[in-house]
Design an enzyme around this catalytic site. Structure first.
Site, PDB file in Angstrom:
ATOM      1  N   GLU A  97      49.174  35.243   1.263  1.00  0.00           N
ATOM      2  CA  GLU A  97      49.564  34.932  -0.123  1.00  0.00           C
ATOM      3  C   GLU A  97      50.758  33.996  -0.008  1.00  0.00           C
ATOM      4  OE1 GLU A  97      48.123  35.640  -2.802  1.00  0.00           O
ATOM      5  OE2 GLU A  97      46.860  37.350  -2.323  1.00  0.00           O
ATOM      6  N   CYS A 152      56.028  32.362  -7.275  1.00  0.00           N
ATOM      7  CA  CYS A 152      54.991  31.493  -6.686  1.00  0.00           C
ATOM      8  C   CYS A 152      54.030  30.950  -7.745  1.00  0.00           C
ATOM      9  CB  CYS A 152      54.239  32.249  -5.613  1.00  0.00           C
ATOM     10  SG  CYS A 152      53.816  33.912  -6.131  1.00  0.00           S
ATOM     11  N   LYS A 157      57.386  44.792   7.241  1.00  0.00           N
ATOM     12  CA  LYS A 157      58.669  44.129   7.466  1.00  0.00           C
ATOM     13  C   LYS A 157      59.103  43.454   6.172  1.00  0.00           C
ATOM     14  CE  LYS A 157      59.984  39.992   8.462  1.00  0.00           C
ATOM     15  NZ  LYS A 157      61.292  39.951   7.779  1.00  0.00           N
ATOM     16  N   GLU A 208      57.340  22.615  -3.582  1.00  0.00           N
ATOM     17  CA  GLU A 208      57.717  23.888  -4.221  1.00  0.00           C
ATOM     18  C   GLU A 208      59.250  23.987  -4.215  1.00  0.00           C
ATOM     19  OE1 GLU A 208      56.943  27.622  -2.119  1.00  0.00           O
ATOM     20  OE2 GLU A 208      56.113  28.444  -3.963  1.00  0.00           O
TER      21      GLU A 208
END
Ligand code: NAD
Length: 497
Positions: free
Chosen positions: A268, A302, A194, A400
């Protein structure tokens, strides 16, 4: 008092930008594009122009179930192929991506607002991932057969896990799909993937172009929202492992849905990479390293070098060098030229999130040394930004942001540098900048991150593992360790007499 810099950036525009070749409309299930059972559609937007460029199916639980059934039907034959045969298919896929490089680069740029330098790197890296996995698949073995109990011989088999569910993010759409598809297929699994609802186009294009290379059902793509399609993949009883690259929140939901069937989970997740700059560092190299590692893909990365911790004795000099580097970054729309370094944010919602974080920086009274503002539209462009005088524990240094924003904190002792660098929920990546041999050896061992660079940042290679600790998840992408993660071992023991 906060200081806010004046705008020094403009968005470069213009140039020829080809019309992207869109993939067919539908879900890719059992080797063909088929209609979704969901009547809904998702608009796909070009974030550099704000125009809707395509629509994809909204996706349904029934679509996922059909795709999983196709993957289950295909798994025995695919698993029975020799590593050499699977490797040959992966090499063909790499060749097809390479032959259609322009198609993929144009489509990726139109869907993400990435500049040419980034799309070129994304597609080259995706090709290399398939080539690496093709080779690694053939070199992937277990311990040799031997006797470990008296009169018994042990043989250890490596088997595919079965059907793998994959959920990918928007920041490197084709590349993140490649990081999963290549080792998952190489290890002999079938899969249902997906893509992010925001960036499904290159993954669908890949399915279109490689459909004839793979037996039906080996690779299936179902588009749609995470809470429907991603959640069904995570809870589906016939999915043996679910792998997600995404935010911590989505990873937690996937792990929790997966728990009901006790399936394996590969996570992840996010990151907030500290960049520890010692007083003996080559400060110019460190500033250049943050320019490239902190602002690559507009900081939507990331492993971005987004949180500098610099020794107080060199902080002023380093900040001056960093501000000079960042002031020189060129921002632009796809097609505006090869010199453009950063493009738009991925979406209006994400652009607003980054701007809200910058508003909070101002409210907290921190210094914005360069950037800090939205750029004129159309498109979701934000100035490359450096925030300085950041105190320990400040939101900008712990959350983040996933945008073109780097914060700078200072430290006074080696011990403090390590403690502060590790004071984060994330554990994906970090870098250390020093010319002292002893520090370069000892500090990385004390940092709680899955990748630590010394005098470098954000250099990734297919041969070496990528993945995090703590809130950044577990499981490894790339390298032989990815093949390991998408396999299972079986021990068969023979009594001889
Ligand atoms: P996201 O978590 O919003 O979405 C990622 C994927 O998860 C999407 O496909 C989404 O539809 C799906 N999803 C959302 N909710 C779900 C649910 N309840 N169940 C199942 N699936 C669900 O992340 P994003 O905004 O697309 O990507 C940015 C994030 O990804 C950042 O946090 C970034 O750090 C992380 N990321 C990590 C790596 C890595 O290698 N560790 C690489 C790239 C991006």
């Amino acid at each position: 008092m906060s200081t806010s810099s004046t705008t020094v950036f403009t968005v470069l525009r213009g140039g020829e930008f080809p019309v992207p070749a869109l993939p067919p409309f539908g879900q890719f299930i059992g080797g063909a594009f088929v209609p979704s059972t969901s009547g809904s559609t998702v608009d796909v937007v070009n974030p550099a122009t704000e125009e809707v460029i395509a629509q994809v199916p909204g996706g349904s639980v029934e679509d996922v179930d059909a795709a999983v059934a196709a993957a289950v039907a295909a798994k025995t034959d695919w698993a029975a192929k020799t590593p050499k045969d699977r490797s040959t298919v992966l090499l063909r896929i790499a060749d097809i991506i390479e032959a259609n490089r322009d198609v993929f680069e144009t489509l990726e740029a139109a869907n993400t607002g990435k500049p040419a330098a980034v799309t070129e790197d994304d597609i080259s890296s995706a090709i290399d991932t398939f080539r690496f996995s093709a080779g690694a698949t053939r070199a992937f073995t277990t311990l040799g057969a031997d006797d470990y109990a008296e009169n018994h011989t042990s043989v250890i088999f490596r088997e595919p896990v079965g059907v793998v569910g994959v959920i990918t993010p928007w920041n490197y759409p084709l590349l993140m799909a490649a990081w999963k598809i290549a080792p998952i297929l190489g290890a002999g699994n079938t899969l249902v993937l997906k893509p992010s609802e925001q960036t499904p186009l290159t993954t669908l294009k890949l399915a279109e172009l490689i459909a004839s290379e793979l037996p039906a059902g080996v690779l299936n793509i179902v588009t749609g929202p995470g809470r429907v399609v991603g959640n069904r993949l995570s809870e589906h009883p016939d999915v043996d492992l679910v792998a997600i690259t995404g935010s911590v929140g989505s990873g937690q939901k996937v792990a929790s849905s997966a728990a009901s069937t006790v399936k394996r989970v590969h996570l992840e997740l996010g990151g907030k990479a500290p960049v520890v700059v010692y007083d003996d560092a080559d400060l110019e190299a460190a500033a250049k390293g943050v320019r490239s590692g902190g602002f690559w893909n507009g900081g939507q990365e990331c492993g971005a070098a987004c949180r500098v911790l610099v020794h107080e004795s060199v902080a002023e000099k380093f900040t001056e060098l960093l501000v000079r580097e960042v002031s020189d970054i060129s921002v632009g729309a796809p097609g505006a030229g090869d010199d453009v370094e950063i493009g738009s944010m991925i979406s209006k919602a994400h652009y607003e999130r980054v701007l809200a974080a910058l508003d909070d920086v101002r409210k907290d009274g921190l210094t914005i040394a360069v950037g800090g503002n939205a750029l004129e539209g159309p498109g979701y462009f934000i100035e490359p930004t450096v925030v300085t005088d950041v105190p320990a524990g400040a939101a900008i240094a712990s959350t983040e942001i996933f945008g073109p924003v780097v914060s700078v904190e200072t430290f006074s002792t080696d011990e403090e540098a390590i403690t502060r660098a590790n004071e984060t929920i994330y554990g994906l990546a970090a870098s250390v900048w020093t010319t002292n041999a002893s520090r370069s050896l000892s500090v990385p061992r004390k940092l709680d991150f899955g990748t630590v660079w010394v005098n470098s940042h954000l250099v990734i290679a297919n041969e070496v593992p990528w993945g995090g600790f703590k809130g950044s998840g577990y499981g490894r992408d790339l390298s032989i360790y990815a093949l390991e993660d998408f396999s299972r071992t079986k021990h068969v023991m023979y009594k001889r007499d």
